[in-house]
Design an enzyme around this catalytic site. Sequence first.
Site, PDB file in Angstrom:
ATOM      1  N   LYS A   8     -15.104  79.186  23.166  1.00  0.00           N
ATOM      2  CA  LYS A   8     -13.885  78.693  23.883  1.00  0.00           C
ATOM      3  C   LYS A   8     -13.392  79.704  24.614  1.00  0.00           C
ATOM      4  O   LYS A   8     -13.671  80.937  24.657  1.00  0.00           O
ATOM      5  CB  LYS A   8     -12.851  78.201  22.819  1.00  0.00           C
TER       6      LYS A   8
HETATM    7  C1  LIG Z   1     -12.266  68.669  22.258  1.00  0.00           C
HETATM    8  C2  LIG Z   1     -12.560  69.482  21.045  1.00  0.00           C
HETATM    9  N1  LIG Z   1     -11.870  68.962  20.048  1.00  0.00           N
HETATM   10  C3  LIG Z   1     -12.007  69.564  18.929  1.00  0.00           C
HETATM   11  C4  LIG Z   1     -12.858  70.769  18.296  1.00  0.00           C
HETATM   12  C5  LIG Z   1     -13.055  71.087  17.143  1.00  0.00           C
HETATM   13  O1  LIG Z   1     -12.833  72.504  17.091  1.00  0.00           O
HETATM   14  P1  LIG Z   1     -13.653  73.446  16.019  1.00  0.00           P
HETATM   15  O2  LIG Z   1     -14.953  73.506  16.346  1.00  0.00           O
HETATM   16  O3  LIG Z   1     -12.740  74.929  16.148  1.00  0.00           O
HETATM   17  O4  LIG Z   1     -13.462  72.666  14.767  1.00  0.00           O
HETATM   18  C6  LIG Z   1     -13.554  70.765  19.426  1.00  0.00           C
HETATM   19  C7  LIG Z   1     -14.634  72.096  19.575  1.00  0.00           C
HETATM   20  O5  LIG Z   1     -15.544  72.163  19.737  1.00  0.00           O
HETATM   21  C8  LIG Z   1     -13.509  70.457  20.887  1.00  0.00           C
HETATM   22  O6  LIG Z   1     -14.321  70.907  22.121  1.00  0.00           O
END
Ligand SMILES: Cc1ncc(COP(=O)(O)O)c(C=O)c1O
Length: 374
Positions: free
Chosen positions: A193
């Site tokens: 990210k």
């Molecule tokens: C739009 C969106 N929501 C939620 C997430 C979930 O985050 P994580 O991968 O840290 O669980 C991501 C991550 O890839 C995302 O891009």
Amino acid sequence: MINSTVNMHIPFLDLKGQHQQIKNKVFEAFEEVYENTAFSGGSFVEKFEDRFAEFCDTKYAVGVNNGTSALQLAIIALGIGAGDEVIIPANTFIATAWGVSYSGATPVFVDCTSDTWQLDASKIEEKINSKTKAIIGVHLYGQPFDISEVQSICDKYGLFLLEDAAQAQGAKFNGVPVGGFGEMACFSFYPGKNLGACGEAGGVTTNHEKYYEKLKGLRNHGCKKRYYHDELGYNMRMGGLEAASLAVKIEYLPSWNQRRKEIARKYREGIVNPMIKMQAQPGWADSVYHLFVVTTQNRKELLNYLNDRNIFPGMHYPVPCHLQKAYSALGYKVGDCPNSEFLADHCLSLPMYAELTDDMVEYVIDVVNAYGNQ
Ligand SMILES: Cc1ncc(COP(=O)(O)O)c(C=O)c1O
């Protein structure tokens, strides 16, 4: 004219480049955590939470173990569960939907617009019924969704608004940082990210003390006082090493985001090939370009063409949420969200990260412009 004297190899993302620059500072921070054995929760997490709340201009931030947990806990904190429905875009990463499903509630998928590729506010009201409790808007690819429109629908029907800001640390809506618009906003600090931990991490920001208190309990086994469990809780704390790495990296985030914007500007101005379409950017959107998504008629052909020239784009995302196998029981079919389906079949994400050099960006632009004329 493509500069063939440069021997380019341009991956979609280059985490090594970013982490080499900051290695010494991150290692110093790790050493401090180690000396304090503050591995789970604790002072390093609190320090980062304060800094992140300040960055988002919100009263509170709560660190958790990843962005999916952030969504799950935010939904639970709102009291949403079995029998309830939550409206989300069909065009998002699947975790937006997981956050809803884990609580026992049902995600209801709404199409994106044909140009901004964000949640289409004009298609929300037809999906609202007595079970609807909330809308999650997603600042997808780093660009804010139309918060004003979605907020006014929430106000009209008495629904909660959540922001999925996983891809948008530092983005602004009408000059105001994302993170403080809804009841809560959920962030991912996955390594890739814009602000990513050295490990898995996530966070929730809010301006409401009641959610802040609730989230702190939920992430920690439902405890405020150790071994006194007031409610069903979870082990979703942020780790100390992750928090320490984030505290180092957040100081670089404004310049990294600035560089992403500069690259996006070069792409936007430089890519003039009519076979390539870009995301529309309304005046209120100040994107931090987590991704630079384009569409083209023959995606496979463009992908092969770019790969042959050592450019390796990503694909976000090849299947829209409503057509994922995991949600087949909900009964959606092809044609239910046509814009999201079009995007899934035609999208590619051009390389986008702060460490791309001007030469690399120029090379991508030249190669993309030459597509179709080779
Ligand atoms: C739009 C969106 N929501 C939620 C997430 C979930 O985050 P994580 O991968 O840290 O669980 C991501 C991550 O890839 C995302 O891009």
